[in-house]
Write a protein that holds these residues in place. Sequence first.
Motif, PDB file in Angstrom:
ATOM      1  N   CYS A 127       0.860  -1.442   0.046  1.00 24.75           N
ATOM      2  CA  CYS A 127      -0.405  -0.156   0.163  1.00 24.75           C
ATOM      3  C   CYS A 127       0.969   0.849  -0.361  1.00 24.75           C
ATOM      4  O   CYS A 127       1.627   1.580   0.669  1.00 24.75           O
ATOM      5  N   PHE A 150      -4.287  -4.924   1.739  1.00 24.83           N
ATOM      6  CA  PHE A 150      -5.564  -3.334   2.237  1.00 24.83           C
ATOM      7  C   PHE A 150      -6.631  -4.002   1.742  1.00 24.83           C
ATOM      8  O   PHE A 150      -6.637  -3.533   0.496  1.00 24.83           O
ATOM      9  N   GLU A 154      -8.458   0.698   5.522  1.00 27.29           N
ATOM     10  CA  GLU A 154      -8.008   0.910   5.943  1.00 27.29           C
ATOM     11  C   GLU A 154      -7.324   2.160   5.205  1.00 27.29           C
ATOM     12  O   GLU A 154      -6.592   2.658   5.411  1.00 27.29           O
TER      13      GLU A 154
END
Length: 273
Positions: A127, A150, A154
């Motif tokens: 990410c 992810f 989040e």
Amino acid sequence: MTRESRRTQRLHSALAEFYGPGLAADTFVDRAFTLTARLVPFALNSHGVIDRKTGSLTAAFDCTPPGLADAFAAFGRLMGKYAPFRFDPTVNDGKPFSARDFYSRPAFCDLDIYQEVYRPMRLTDHCFMHVPTGPDEVVFVGFLRDGRPFDLAEKELFQLVQPHLSNGRKLAFAMTAAEDTPVTPELFFGAGFTPRESDVLYWLTRGKTNEEIAKLLRMRADSVSRHLQTIYEKMGVEHRVSATIRALDLARKLHAAAVSLQGGEVSFTVPTR
């Protein structure tokens, strides 16, 4: 307490620690690592900077798992081939995103960057969060995971953190640049702030909260808030971090001007209040 309220409480607590005393250029990366680690689980945290003039990439990591050096070298060699990995601030309109937003797991596993970077360390998603800075650098914070990808919640949480990392980095470098500048209320009074505003602004640059400033100046916390609102208006800013950065920059310029006029070093005394 709902999950949303727990998340908000956790975020506020982490931000208070992030902005706390000791934030400086040499502590910013560790502060950023601590902040994000308190919010979302991951296996590896990275802070990468590209120098726009030279194109060179430097990075820091919160730990050094086996194979990291070789994987980072491979990432630097291959990142330019793929939009999600090339540290492009315009990807996803500047909002946090992950590799799995662009590739299914089978498609991701077929990429050479996966085979040379992620597979050796058994990482399954990456990410990216852009940290807006000045024109000379591109800064990204990255989170690498060895489990599930992810998720949207989040990434939305990272989006809430994003402006704080940007502001915090600017504040950290401003604090460090001002270390040799004698910041005093008198400097701000000479720049057009009232005596009380100057006192409040001085303690703001020392990292004090509204409640702490109120105790130091023996005034009500809501009075501190009103003075700060006036200070924000005079400075053309919207929050205390920007006001602190502007105040430190103003103090440096005023001190430099005073030194220039007097032809030497100038000392200031902070009065006891």
